[in-house]
Motif scaffolding. Structure first.
Motif, PDB file in Angstrom:
ATOM      1  N   LEU A  93      30.200  59.949  29.369  1.00 50.11           N
ATOM      2  CA  LEU A  93      28.853  60.510  29.486  1.00 50.11           C
ATOM      3  C   LEU A  93      28.694  61.797  28.680  1.00 50.11           C
ATOM      4  N   ALA A  94      29.806  62.485  28.398  1.00 52.93           N
ATOM      5  CA  ALA A  94      29.727  63.740  27.648  1.00 52.93           C
ATOM      6  C   ALA A  94      29.800  63.528  26.144  1.00 52.93           C
ATOM      7  N   ALA A  95      30.141  62.324  25.694  1.00 50.48           N
ATOM      8  CA  ALA A  95      30.234  62.048  24.258  1.00 50.48           C
ATOM      9  C   ALA A  95      28.831  61.918  23.673  1.00 50.48           C
ATOM     10  N   VAL A 103      21.773  63.556  28.888  1.00 56.68           N
ATOM     11  CA  VAL A 103      22.888  63.241  29.780  1.00 56.68           C
ATOM     12  C   VAL A 103      24.135  64.015  29.362  1.00 56.68           C
ATOM     13  N   ALA A 104      24.420  64.043  28.062  1.00 60.70           N
ATOM     14  CA  ALA A 104      25.643  64.670  27.572  1.00 60.70           C
ATOM     15  C   ALA A 104      25.671  66.168  27.829  1.00 60.70           C
ATOM     16  N   VAL A 105      24.533  66.846  27.662  1.00 64.82           N
ATOM     17  CA  VAL A 105      24.524  68.304  27.806  1.00 64.82           C
ATOM     18  C   VAL A 105      24.858  68.753  29.227  1.00 64.82           C
ATOM     19  N   PRO A 106      24.207  68.240  30.280  1.00 64.31           N
ATOM     20  CA  PRO A 106      24.591  68.679  31.629  1.00 64.31           C
ATOM     21  C   PRO A 106      26.007  68.262  32.020  1.00 64.31           C
ATOM     22  N   VAL A 107      26.455  67.082  31.563  1.00 63.61           N
ATOM     23  CA  VAL A 107      27.826  66.665  31.877  1.00 63.61           C
ATOM     24  C   VAL A 107      28.827  67.599  31.209  1.00 63.61           C
ATOM     25  N   ARG A 108      28.554  67.979  29.962  1.00 63.17           N
ATOM     26  CA  ARG A 108      29.433  68.938  29.296  1.00 63.17           C
ATOM     27  C   ARG A 108      29.425  70.291  30.014  1.00 63.17           C
ATOM     28  N   GLY A 109      28.265  70.665  30.548  1.00 61.56           N
ATOM     29  CA  GLY A 109      28.203  71.900  31.322  1.00 61.56           C
ATOM     30  C   GLY A 109      29.059  71.822  32.570  1.00 61.56           C
TER      31      GLY A 109
END
Length: 259
Positions: A93-95, A103-109
């Motif tokens: 989800l972070a890729a 989706v990627a931005v909050p998961v990376r956070g």
């Protein structure tokens, strides 16, 4: 011939000034922290007396030692397994090349939050929340595993070739089929390497979180230090080193078998 050509190795005055400023700050910080030769000489003397009291190691309480080592091993294995299970979807989800940005931005956070605090601090928080024992250690090292594995897995996914992904989509494959047949095969070996490294790391870290009450051999080690039982401390340290060497040997065999 120009001046630049005549001076092919012209001095970099900006770099020299930076190194000089760094050297001055090292001297300043050393004075502020009171790092003197007198204190070092006293410390070396005390260290010599401590090591003398640690020899020979005392393995008479091997049952207590084995119990603590087994608990540390269980904490490391459980936290690594949970971290792997949670990191796999988080990494996907972070890729940013396969997941939409919202989706990627909050998961990376979230992954960054998992990595922002040292695992000992996280262990203290879980000890306060869950109480003393192995559960706090498993929870703390699971969070640490998620932060490490998910970040590296997401970066590995972002480096894959998109041609197999596009081919799988063109053939009518759904999201799950694309992930299984086009994404995961390209990063499987690297993901396995990340997991093996994290298992090695958790074996070491599980001995440390016990010092703050999160279970494992660390609690036994801390209690031995408090009792000034230094020969038993030496036995515990030898057992920890042996466990780490064994884990390194096994992980090396697994990596060699995968090549």
């Amino acid at each position: 011939m120009s001046a630049a050509a005549r001076r092919a190795f012209a001095p970099n005055w900006a770099a020299r000034a930076g190194f000089a400023a760094l050297a001055l700050y090292v001297v300043y910080a050393t004075a502020q922290l009171d790092l003197t030769w007198a204190r070092l000489s006293i410390g070396f003397g005390e260290a010599g007396r401590l090591f003398a009291r640690m020899l020979p190691p005392n393995f008479a309480r091997w049952e207590l030692l084995a119990e603590g080592m087994l608990e540390s091993l269980q904490i490391a294995v459980l936290s690594t397994a949970l971290g792997i299970l949670l990191s796999l979807p988080l990494g996907l989800l972070a890729a940013r090349n396969i997941a939409p940005w919202f989706v990627a931005v909050p998961v990376r956070g979230f992954i960054a939050v998992c990595r922002s605090l040292h695992y000992v601090i996280v262990a203290i928080l879980f000890v306060k929340a869950l109480g003393f024992g192995a559960l706090a250690g498993v929870a703390a090292l699971t969070v640490a595993s998620m932060g490490f594995i998910a970040k590296l897995f997401a970066e590995a996914v972002e480096e894959i070739s998109m041609k197999p992904v596009e081919a799988a989509r063109a053939a009518g494959g759904g999201t799950l089929a694309v992930l299984i047949h086009a994404v995961l095969p390209q990063v499987a070996s690297r993901f396995t390497g990340f997991c093996l490294y994290q298992l090695d790391s958790n074996l070491r870290n599980s001995t440390l979180v016990g010092i703050v009450g999160a279970g494992g051999i660390g609690g036994t080690l801390f209690a031995a230090f408090k009792r000034f039982d230094y020969d038993f401390v030496s036995a515990i340290l030898i057992a920890i080193i042996a466990l780490i060497f064994l884990a390194e040997l096994l992980s090396g065999r697994i990596r060699a078998a995968m090549r």
